[in-house]
Design an enzyme around this catalytic site. Structure first.
Site, mmCIF file in Angstrom:
data_model
loop_
_atom_site.group_PDB
_atom_site.id
_atom_site.type_symbol
_atom_site.label_atom_id
_atom_site.label_comp_id
_atom_site.label_asym_id
_atom_site.label_seq_id
_atom_site.Cartn_x
_atom_site.Cartn_y
_atom_site.Cartn_z
ATOM 1 N N HIS A 162 -7.159 9.589 -3.063
ATOM 2 C CA HIS A 162 -7.140 10.932 -3.645
ATOM 3 C C HIS A 162 -8.541 11.254 -4.142
ATOM 4 O O HIS A 162 -9.414 10.394 -4.216
ATOM 5 C CB HIS A 162 -6.145 11.033 -4.797
ATOM 6 C CG HIS A 162 -6.376 10.025 -5.868
ATOM 7 N ND1 HIS A 162 -7.424 10.107 -6.749
ATOM 8 C CD2 HIS A 162 -5.718 8.888 -6.177
ATOM 9 C CE1 HIS A 162 -7.390 9.075 -7.570
ATOM 10 N NE2 HIS A 162 -6.366 8.307 -7.230
ATOM 11 N N ASP B 11 8.056 -7.022 -5.789
ATOM 12 C CA ASP B 11 7.521 -8.379 -5.821
ATOM 13 C C ASP B 11 7.386 -8.873 -7.259
ATOM 14 O O ASP B 11 6.649 -8.285 -8.065
ATOM 15 C CB ASP B 11 6.153 -8.403 -5.128
ATOM 16 C CG ASP B 11 5.716 -9.803 -4.762
ATOM 17 O OD1 ASP B 11 5.575 -10.636 -5.671
ATOM 18 O OD2 ASP B 11 5.508 -10.064 -3.559
ATOM 19 N N SER C 261 -5.494 2.307 -7.531
ATOM 20 C CA SER C 261 -5.503 3.452 -6.629
ATOM 21 C C SER C 261 -6.379 3.158 -5.413
ATOM 22 O O SER C 261 -7.542 2.794 -5.546
ATOM 23 C CB SER C 261 -6.041 4.679 -7.367
ATOM 24 O OG SER C 261 -5.938 5.813 -6.564
#
Length: 365
Positions: free
Chosen positions: A183, A310, A325
């Site tokens: 992003h 997980d 990110s």
């Protein structure tokens, strides 16, 4: 679907672009700045020469790096009041310079740094200041009358920013190019995508993880040393779905033994088991996740809702944390996307953008 949309309204998802960190060494050293600028120039030239011949196979990365970006001009964050010699408050820049303006010149002189801008205003002698700014893509001139706040010291009442630094994750490398974050980098005050004139990515020293809990997203904790020898890439652009640029030969060599895998088309990605690749533990590992939903985001592009399943990653981080990110998402031995957001109230859940969408958001292809 209606139930799903209603549910999303009650869950706050936050962008986990990168974690602001304290720099190990700043940019005060002029010789270091020149060295880094030369490295950036060489890498940018290399990226432009090869950027149009990208393959459909990429190397997924998942490494956390230090990110340093320079804005295209000096960004105006806001305006305010100053106190003149008579003790009265004035707001000389109000309704003239606007939040989100990029100051490129002052009285015909190019402004490259916040320090340079402040010094030029301070020493203006009371003369009218003519700012050249970029506002919503248009270049305009703005005149402001400075206020003398102390003997021969002048101010106009603006808050500005000229750089940003933090931690983020490299998603993939492709030939000499990289994609990261998944992003754009947005200004924290204006919310707008930062107009970037350049920047670098650096090796980062990661010393811990603050686990995410309900109501409080965690974060990767680290330090960046802004030294020429630590540069691993140069940033060529900040786009809607990531930052992109060119890597150094050393970074490419470091990843030369990693296997390149195909990029999945959007229609190939299915709900079900997938994996996040990350170095958050100190070494490369694959962590199992579930793609629980595929839908369109507010921009009309496809994205994934994901959930970490997980136990190792949940024990280590609590789920998805700030600084992750850009972490690559892999399904059926193909790179399908990158992690972009975390749900504050449920840190094991978040969003991911498709890597095909991420790549198409650039001007590189």
């Amino acid at each position: 679907m209606q139930r799903y949309k209603k549910f999303l309204k009650y869950i706050l998802a936050v962008n986990i672009m990168f974690v602001l960190v304290v720099a190990g060494l700043g940019y005060e050293n002029e010789s270091k700045k020149k060295e880094i600028a030369e490295v950036s120039r060489q890498l940018e030239a290399k990226g432009k020469a090869k950027g149009k011949n990208l393959s459909k196979k990429v190397i997924p990365v998942g490494k956390t790096v230090g990110i340093y970006i320079n804005t295209e001009g000096i960004l105006v964050i806001d305006t305010g009041e100053v106190t003149n010699l008579d003790g009265n408050n004035e707001a000389p820049a109000k309704n003239k310079l606007m939040k989100g303006d990029y100051i490129t010149k002052l009285n015909g002189q190019e402004m490259k740094t916040k320090k340079q801008l402040i010094q030029t205003i301070t020493e203006c002698g009371g003369d009218t200041l003519v700012f050249e700014v970029i506002r919503k893509g248009e270049c305009i001139e703005v005149k402001v009358e400075p206020v003398e706040t102390d003997a021969d010291i002048y101010k106009v009442g603006i808050w500005v920013r000229d750089d940003l630094q933090g931690l983020g994750t490299v998603t993939y490398i492709e030939d000499d190019c990289f994609g990261a974050l998944g992003h754009s980098i947005n200004d924290t005050d204006t919310g707008a995508i930062l107009q970037v004139s350049g920047g670098e990515i650096y090796e980062a020293d990661i010393f811990g993880v603050e686990k995410g809990i309900c109501g409080s997203p965690g974060e990767i904790e680290g330090m960046i040393a802004y030294q020429t020898e630590n540069v691993v890439g140069v940033i060529n652009g900040n786009y809607l779905y990531g930052i992109f640029g060119t890597i150094t030969d050393a970074f490419k060599e470091d990843l030369s033994k990693e296997k390149a895998i195909p990029v999945a088309a959007i229609e190939e990605v299915k709900e079900g088991t997938a994996y996040i690749q990350s170095y958050v533990s100190g070494k490369k590992e694959l962590y199992e996740i579930e793609i629980v939903n595929i839908h369109k985001n507010d921009n009309g592009d496809q994205e994934m809702e994901i959930q970490v399943t997980d136990k190792k990653l949940i024990d280590l981080t609590g789920g998805i944390v700030q600084g992750m990110s850009g972490s690559p998402i892999i399904q059926n031995d193909k790179l399908v996307g990158a992690v972009t957001h975390v749900f504050v109230e449920e840190p094991t859940k978040g969003y991911g953008i498709f890597v095909e969408t991420m790549r198409k958001s650039t001007k590189i292809e």
